[in-house]
Design an enzyme around this catalytic site. Sequence first.
Site, PDB file in Angstrom:
ATOM      1  N   ASP A  16      31.046  35.786  49.447  1.00  0.00           N
ATOM      2  CA  ASP A  16      31.244  37.100  48.812  1.00  0.00           C
ATOM      3  C   ASP A  16      29.900  37.795  48.563  1.00  0.00           C
ATOM      4  OD1 ASP A  16      32.705  39.174  47.803  1.00  0.00           O
ATOM      5  OD2 ASP A  16      33.052  38.252  45.848  1.00  0.00           O
ATOM      6  N   GLY A  19      29.011  43.349  50.937  1.00  0.00           N
ATOM      7  CA  GLY A  19      29.003  44.797  50.692  1.00  0.00           C
ATOM      8  C   GLY A  19      27.891  45.189  49.728  1.00  0.00           C
ATOM      9  N   ARG A  29      28.245  48.988  54.600  1.00  0.00           N
ATOM     10  CA  ARG A  29      28.839  47.677  54.324  1.00  0.00           C
ATOM     11  C   ARG A  29      28.857  46.806  55.589  1.00  0.00           C
ATOM     12  NH1 ARG A  29      31.657  46.895  49.809  1.00  0.00           N
ATOM     13  NH2 ARG A  29      33.030  45.425  50.859  1.00  0.00           N
ATOM     14  N   HIS A  33      28.031  42.716  56.449  1.00  0.00           N
ATOM     15  CA  HIS A  33      28.888  41.725  57.123  1.00  0.00           C
ATOM     16  C   HIS A  33      28.147  41.078  58.299  1.00  0.00           C
ATOM     17  CE1 HIS A  33      32.153  42.761  54.577  1.00  0.00           C
ATOM     18  NE2 HIS A  33      32.404  43.945  55.107  1.00  0.00           N
ATOM     19  N   SER A  61      40.601  37.471  53.871  1.00  0.00           N
ATOM     20  CA  SER A  61      41.819  37.105  53.145  1.00  0.00           C
ATOM     21  C   SER A  61      42.977  37.990  53.579  1.00  0.00           C
ATOM     22  CB  SER A  61      41.597  37.239  51.637  1.00  0.00           C
ATOM     23  OG  SER A  61      41.526  38.602  51.274  1.00  0.00           O
ATOM     24  N   THR A  62      44.200  37.523  53.331  1.00  0.00           N
ATOM     25  CA  THR A  62      45.372  38.368  53.633  1.00  0.00           C
ATOM     26  C   THR A  62      45.249  39.687  52.869  1.00  0.00           C
ATOM     27  OG1 THR A  62      46.518  37.058  51.942  1.00  0.00           O
ATOM     28  CG2 THR A  62      47.044  36.562  54.211  1.00  0.00           C
ATOM     29  N   LEU A 127      30.650  18.149  62.511  1.00  0.00           N
ATOM     30  CA  LEU A 127      31.301  18.830  61.391  1.00  0.00           C
ATOM     31  C   LEU A 127      32.557  19.575  61.852  1.00  0.00           C
ATOM     32  CD1 LEU A 127      29.565  20.877  58.680  1.00  0.00           C
ATOM     33  CD2 LEU A 127      31.022  22.125  60.245  1.00  0.00           C
ATOM     34  N   ARG A 183      31.187  29.890  45.394  1.00  0.00           N
ATOM     35  CA  ARG A 183      31.481  31.315  45.599  1.00  0.00           C
ATOM     36  C   ARG A 183      30.215  32.093  45.258  1.00  0.00           C
ATOM     37  NH1 ARG A 183      36.520  35.137  44.481  1.00  0.00           N
ATOM     38  NH2 ARG A 183      35.561  37.063  45.207  1.00  0.00           N
ATOM     39  N   ARG A 189      36.060  33.703  40.324  1.00  0.00           N
ATOM     40  CA  ARG A 189      37.480  33.536  40.654  1.00  0.00           C
ATOM     41  C   ARG A 189      37.615  32.950  42.056  1.00  0.00           C
ATOM     42  NH1 ARG A 189      36.611  39.084  40.056  1.00  0.00           N
ATOM     43  NH2 ARG A 189      36.254  40.125  42.047  1.00  0.00           N
TER      44      ARG A 189
HETATM   45  C1  IPE Z   1      37.291  36.984  48.814  1.00  0.00           C
HETATM   46  O1  IPE Z   1      36.421  38.033  48.531  1.00  0.00           O
HETATM   47  C2  IPE Z   1      37.620  36.975  50.276  1.00  0.00           C
HETATM   48  C3  IPE Z   1      36.533  36.609  51.173  1.00  0.00           C
HETATM   49  C4  IPE Z   1      35.340  36.232  50.829  1.00  0.00           C
HETATM   50  C5  IPE Z   1      36.859  36.648  52.577  1.00  0.00           C
HETATM   51  P1  IPE Z   1      36.942  39.460  48.038  1.00  0.00           P
HETATM   52  O2  IPE Z   1      35.733  40.298  47.813  1.00  0.00           O
HETATM   53  O3  IPE Z   1      37.966  39.971  48.954  1.00  0.00           O
HETATM   54  O4  IPE Z   1      37.662  39.079  46.660  1.00  0.00           O
HETATM   55  P2  IPE Z   1      37.995  39.973  45.370  1.00  0.00           P
HETATM   56  O5  IPE Z   1      38.764  41.152  45.851  1.00  0.00           O
HETATM   57  O6  IPE Z   1      36.679  40.379  44.762  1.00  0.00           O
HETATM   58  O7  IPE Z   1      38.749  39.062  44.458  1.00  0.00           O
HETATM   59  C1  IPE Z   2      32.737  39.304  51.467  1.00  0.00           C
HETATM   60  O1  IPE Z   2      31.913  40.349  51.072  1.00  0.00           O
HETATM   61  C2  IPE Z   2      33.169  39.448  52.905  1.00  0.00           C
HETATM   62  C3  IPE Z   2      34.606  39.719  53.078  1.00  0.00           C
HETATM   63  C4  IPE Z   2      35.495  39.839  52.137  1.00  0.00           C
HETATM   64  C5  IPE Z   2      35.063  39.864  54.446  1.00  0.00           C
HETATM   65  P1  IPE Z   2      32.509  41.655  50.414  1.00  0.00           P
HETATM   66  O2  IPE Z   2      32.775  42.652  51.484  1.00  0.00           O
HETATM   67  O3  IPE Z   2      33.679  41.331  49.545  1.00  0.00           O
HETATM   68  O4  IPE Z   2      31.282  42.124  49.530  1.00  0.00           O
HETATM   69  P2  IPE Z   2      31.336  42.840  48.106  1.00  0.00           P
HETATM   70  O5  IPE Z   2      32.164  41.987  47.190  1.00  0.00           O
HETATM   71  O6  IPE Z   2      31.958  44.190  48.333  1.00  0.00           O
HETATM   72  O7  IPE Z   2      29.914  42.909  47.686  1.00  0.00           O
HETATM   73 MG    MG Z   3      33.857  40.911  47.562  1.00  0.00          MG
END
Ligand code: IPE
Ligand code: IPE
Ligand code: MG
Length: 236
Positions: A16, A19, A29, A33, A61-62, A127, A183, A189
């Site tokens: 996470d 972005g 963003r 990635h 995620s879904t 792995l 995380r 979470r």
């Molecule tokens: C969890 O991150 C999903 C992935 C890392 C792929 P999110 O950024 O989507 O989670 P929330 O929305 O903050 O809970």
């Molecule tokens: C996690 O980074 C990558 C995916 C969910 C695919 P985010 O895109 O959730 O990054 P933030 O949480 O917006 O910083």
């Molecule tokens: Mg995120």
Amino acid sequence: MKENLVIPNHVGIIMDGNGRWAERRGLSRSAGHKEGAETLKKICLYAESLGVKYLSIYAFSTENFKRSKAEVDFLMNLFIEKFTKEFQEIIDHDVKVVFSGRRSPLSKKVLDAMDQLTRRTENNTSLVLNICLNYGGQIEILDMVKKISEQVLNHKISLDDITLDIVSSHLYQDLPPLDFIIRTSGELRLSNFMLYQASYAELYFPKTLFPDFLENEFMEAIVEFNKRIRKFGGNV
Ligand code: IPE
Ligand code: IPE
Ligand code: MG
């Protein structure tokens, strides 16, 4: 010190903060990635070199389908590009790639790239990299219940035959339990990540944004894991 570290057998990473990493640099963003994908490659190779046997990573995620079409499209194209062209180094290190998640509504191009990578690495033995893509922990449990119910209804197994081993073997992948979940980005979470497999995992929430989570940070995480006293409900 490092020689004596216990290496967790199965590590999960909720990647996470891509972005925010980009926004802080005034970038799109998408740039976050892209950088996150570079970091993943480094961490995967490093984990393999330390002796981690299973690495599960949360790629999409879904619920991530709620994001803008532009961001979802960018991520899907990034997956295709990485799986088809840039996994060679990982393959050379004998990494076996498997996927967890629902296939629908992923596009044929994404599915083909996933299937090809799975086939290309199926005999590898270092792995296991479990990529959670279009993955949700609750839906994984729902899908497992449906698969087992079907077998019961078809008289292939009886209710009494359903054990934890049967449950585990009807999840997307039959993996050992998670020992350690990291995380990044400071969010506290699980966001629907491997809810069944996480039952006794140690949790670690570094503030570092995922693209900056490099080898040193992974080693710090392993050192932190070694400070934990795991009790599994007993009284150690
Ligand atoms: C969890 O991150 C999903 C992935 C890392 C792929 P999110 O950024 O989507 O989670 P929330 O929305 O903050 O809970
Ligand atoms: C996690 O980074 C990558 C995916 C969910 C695919 P985010 O895109 O959730 O990054 P933030 O949480 O917006 O910083
Ligand atoms: Mg995120």
